[in-house]
Motif scaffolding. Structure first.
Motif, PDB file in Angstrom:
ATOM      1  N   LEU A   3       0.829  -1.203   0.000  1.00  0.00           N
ATOM      2  CA  LEU A   3       0.000   0.000   0.000  1.00  0.00           C
ATOM      3  C   LEU A   3       0.861   1.249   0.000  1.00  0.00           C
ATOM      4  N   LEU A   4       1.876   1.285   0.843  1.00  0.00           N
ATOM      5  CA  LEU A   4       2.758   2.445   0.916  1.00  0.00           C
ATOM      6  C   LEU A   4       3.512   2.646  -0.394  1.00  0.00           C
ATOM      7  N   LYS A   5       3.909   1.554  -1.021  1.00  0.00           N
ATOM      8  CA  LYS A   5       4.621   1.648  -2.291  1.00  0.00           C
ATOM      9  C   LYS A   5       3.722   2.240  -3.366  1.00  0.00           C
ATOM     10  N   SER A   6       2.449   1.821  -3.399  1.00  0.00           N
ATOM     11  CA  SER A   6       1.530   2.340  -4.409  1.00  0.00           C
ATOM     12  C   SER A   6       1.258   3.824  -4.198  1.00  0.00           C
ATOM     13  N   VAL A   7       1.164   4.240  -2.935  1.00  0.00           N
ATOM     14  CA  VAL A   7       0.924   5.652  -2.638  1.00  0.00           C
ATOM     15  C   VAL A   7       2.150   6.491  -2.991  1.00  0.00           C
ATOM     16  N   GLU A   8       3.333   5.950  -2.791  1.00  0.00           N
ATOM     17  CA  GLU A   8       4.564   6.669  -3.078  1.00  0.00           C
ATOM     18  C   GLU A   8       4.642   7.075  -4.550  1.00  0.00           C
ATOM     19  N   TYR A   9       4.128   6.216  -5.412  1.00  0.00           N
ATOM     20  CA  TYR A   9       4.207   6.492  -6.847  1.00  0.00           C
ATOM     21  C   TYR A   9       2.894   7.037  -7.406  1.00  0.00           C
ATOM     22  N   TRP A  10       2.057   7.563  -6.514  1.00  0.00           N
ATOM     23  CA  TRP A  10       0.784   8.141  -6.952  1.00  0.00           C
ATOM     24  C   TRP A  10       1.046   9.450  -7.707  1.00  0.00           C
ATOM     25  N   PRO A  11       0.215   9.785  -8.713  1.00  0.00           N
ATOM     26  CA  PRO A  11       0.436  11.040  -9.442  1.00  0.00           C
ATOM     27  C   PRO A  11       0.472  12.244  -8.503  1.00  0.00           C
ATOM     28  N   ASN A  12       1.456  13.121  -8.701  1.00  0.00           N
ATOM     29  CA  ASN A  12       1.597  14.298  -7.835  1.00  0.00           C
ATOM     30  C   ASN A  12       1.066  15.555  -8.507  1.00  0.00           C
ATOM     31  N   HIS A  13       0.207  15.379  -9.515  1.00  0.00           N
ATOM     32  CA  HIS A  13      -0.383  16.520 -10.219  1.00  0.00           C
ATOM     33  C   HIS A  13      -1.736  16.096 -10.777  1.00  0.00           C
ATOM     34  N   LEU A  14      -2.537  17.061 -11.184  1.00  0.00           N
ATOM     35  CA  LEU A  14      -3.826  16.759 -11.799  1.00  0.00           C
ATOM     36  C   LEU A  14      -3.588  16.179 -13.188  1.00  0.00           C
ATOM     37  N   LEU A  15      -4.227  15.056 -13.471  1.00  0.00           N
ATOM     38  CA  LEU A  15      -4.021  14.386 -14.744  1.00  0.00           C
ATOM     39  C   LEU A  15      -4.837  15.035 -15.863  1.00  0.00           C
ATOM     40  N   THR A  16      -4.295  15.002 -17.055  1.00  0.00           N
ATOM     41  CA  THR A  16      -5.030  15.406 -18.253  1.00  0.00           C
ATOM     42  C   THR A  16      -5.710  14.169 -18.838  1.00  0.00           C
ATOM     43  N   ILE A  17      -6.598  14.387 -19.799  1.00  0.00           N
ATOM     44  CA  ILE A  17      -7.235  13.259 -20.484  1.00  0.00           C
ATOM     45  C   ILE A  17      -6.184  12.397 -21.170  1.00  0.00           C
ATOM     46  N   ALA A  18      -5.184  13.035 -21.759  1.00  0.00           N
ATOM     47  CA  ALA A  18      -4.128  12.285 -22.446  1.00  0.00           C
ATOM     48  C   ALA A  18      -3.376  11.389 -21.470  1.00  0.00           C
ATOM     49  N   GLU A  19      -3.054  11.904 -20.279  1.00  0.00           N
ATOM     50  CA  GLU A  19      -2.349  11.100 -19.282  1.00  0.00           C
ATOM     51  C   GLU A  19      -3.237   9.972 -18.762  1.00  0.00           C
ATOM     52  N   TRP A  20      -4.505  10.296 -18.545  1.00  0.00           N
ATOM     53  CA  TRP A  20      -5.461   9.276 -18.112  1.00  0.00           C
ATOM     54  C   TRP A  20      -5.517   8.123 -19.119  1.00  0.00           C
ATOM     55  N   SER A  21      -5.535   8.462 -20.403  1.00  0.00           N
ATOM     56  CA  SER A  21      -5.643   7.448 -21.448  1.00  0.00           C
ATOM     57  C   SER A  21      -4.418   6.545 -21.510  1.00  0.00           C
ATOM     58  N   LEU A  22      -3.284   7.013 -20.998  1.00  0.00           N
ATOM     59  CA  LEU A  22      -2.054   6.230 -21.035  1.00  0.00           C
ATOM     60  C   LEU A  22      -1.925   5.252 -19.869  1.00  0.00           C
ATOM     61  N   LEU A  23      -2.815   5.345 -18.876  1.00  0.00           N
ATOM     62  CA  LEU A  23      -2.734   4.430 -17.738  1.00  0.00           C
ATOM     63  C   LEU A  23      -2.968   2.995 -18.204  1.00  0.00           C
ATOM     64  N   PRO A  24      -2.190   2.044 -17.699  1.00  0.00           N
ATOM     65  CA  PRO A  24      -2.386   0.638 -18.097  1.00  0.00           C
ATOM     66  C   PRO A  24      -3.704   0.095 -17.554  1.00  0.00           C
ATOM     67  N   GLU A  25      -4.234  -0.911 -18.216  1.00  0.00           N
ATOM     68  CA  GLU A  25      -5.475  -1.527 -17.765  1.00  0.00           C
ATOM     69  C   GLU A  25      -5.263  -2.191 -16.405  1.00  0.00           C
ATOM     70  N   ASN A  26      -6.331  -2.169 -15.594  1.00  0.00           N
ATOM     71  CA  ASN A  26      -6.275  -2.781 -14.271  1.00  0.00           C
ATOM     72  C   ASN A  26      -7.662  -3.313 -13.946  1.00  0.00           C
ATOM     73  N   ASN A  27      -7.837  -4.622 -14.007  1.00  0.00           N
ATOM     74  CA  ASN A  27      -9.148  -5.222 -13.795  1.00  0.00           C
ATOM     75  C   ASN A  27      -9.477  -5.455 -12.324  1.00  0.00           C
ATOM     76  N   ARG A  28      -8.507  -5.232 -11.446  1.00  0.00           N
ATOM     77  CA  ARG A  28      -8.749  -5.475 -10.024  1.00  0.00           C
ATOM     78  C   ARG A  28      -9.410  -4.283  -9.339  1.00  0.00           C
ATOM     79  N   HIS A  29      -9.316  -3.109  -9.942  1.00  0.00           N
ATOM     80  CA  HIS A  29      -9.836  -1.899  -9.315  1.00  0.00           C
ATOM     81  C   HIS A  29     -10.652  -1.080 -10.310  1.00  0.00           C
ATOM     82  N   CYS A  30     -11.554  -0.291  -9.769  1.00  0.00           N
ATOM     83  CA  CYS A  30     -12.270   0.691 -10.582  1.00  0.00           C
ATOM     84  C   CYS A  30     -11.543   2.016 -10.455  1.00  0.00           C
ATOM     85  N   ARG A  31     -11.069   2.546 -11.576  1.00  0.00           N
ATOM     86  CA  ARG A  31     -10.357   3.820 -11.565  1.00  0.00           C
ATOM     87  C   ARG A  31     -11.213   4.875 -12.267  1.00  0.00           C
ATOM     88  N   GLU A  32     -11.323   6.024 -11.616  1.00  0.00           N
ATOM     89  CA  GLU A  32     -12.039   7.148 -12.194  1.00  0.00           C
ATOM     90  C   GLU A  32     -11.182   8.405 -12.040  1.00  0.00           C
TER      91      GLU A  32
END
Length: 203
Positions: free
Chosen positions: A9-38
């Motif tokens: 959990l701490l590792k995932s938070v450490e690499y969390w985005p440190n800025h507001l994402l754009t649509i382009a950046e959002w679109s580049l996120l890899p698929e993740n079927n274990r979680h719902c991302r919005e």
């Protein structure tokens, strides 16, 4: 599915985005079927997807799909572009009933004008979001129908329709029902959405 360890959990938070994402950046996120991302005002929001919740989502989409005409589709976990400005908001409803070109093409990202109905399955981790935040957001962008499947205690489907910019209740259902969506008639077996197959059932 096991819970993440504190170190993970701490590792995932450490690499969390440190800025507001754009649509382009959002679109580049890899698929993740274990979680719902919005994406909410540019902020990445992640919620777990319990297996039984996922099962209900796919079964609901399948039941609806069988009853829909050719140019209308029931699609699970696709992106709904609420606000494409800066910062953007992208919701991922449990199930959307989509018409027009987006429905015919089974698009992976749709706009509110494409949506006939949005359906959310309420779980312990989504109660406030589904009942309050999305309630307001979907109404603000003009989605005509909003349905909430409540799973606590007993399965109940609460339907709402947009009137004068606000959702008003139109019904509460359980068991086997036939819902009306404009000119469409949609038979549903709500109990079958979460019922587990018996161990002796054949495959």
């Amino acid at each position: 599915m096991t819970r993440s360890s504190s170190a993970e959990l701490l590792k995932s938070v450490e690499y969390w985005p440190n800025h507001l994402l754009t649509i382009a950046e959002w679109s580049l996120l890899p698929e993740n079927n274990r979680h719902c991302r919005e994406l909410v005002d540019g902020v990445l929001v992640v919620a777990p997807q319990p297996p039984r919740h996922q099962l209900a989502v796919w079964r609901l989409a399948a039941q609806l799909e069988r009853a829909l005409p050719r140019r209308v589709a029931a699609m699970a976990r696709i992106e709904l572009l609420i606000d494409e400005g800066s910062p953007p908001t992208v919701r991922v409803p449990d199930v959307l009933i989509v018409g027009g070109a987006a429905g015919a093409e089974h698009a992976t990202r749709v706009r509110p004008a494409d949506v006939l109905a949005a359906i959310e399955i309420v779980s312990p981790g989504s109660r406030r979001v589904d009942r309050v935040m999305k309630f307001a957001e979907y109404a603000a962008v003009g989605i005509e129908h909003y349905w909430l499947l409540e799973t606590q205690d007993s399965l109940r489907l609460l339907t709402h329709r947009l009137r004068d910019g606000r959702y008003v209740p139109t019904g509460e259902y359980g068991g086997q029902v036939t819902l009306e969506l404009d000119t469409l008639h949609l038979p549903l077996d709500l109990d079958a959405l979460t019922t587990l197959r018996s161990s002796g059932a054949s495959v």
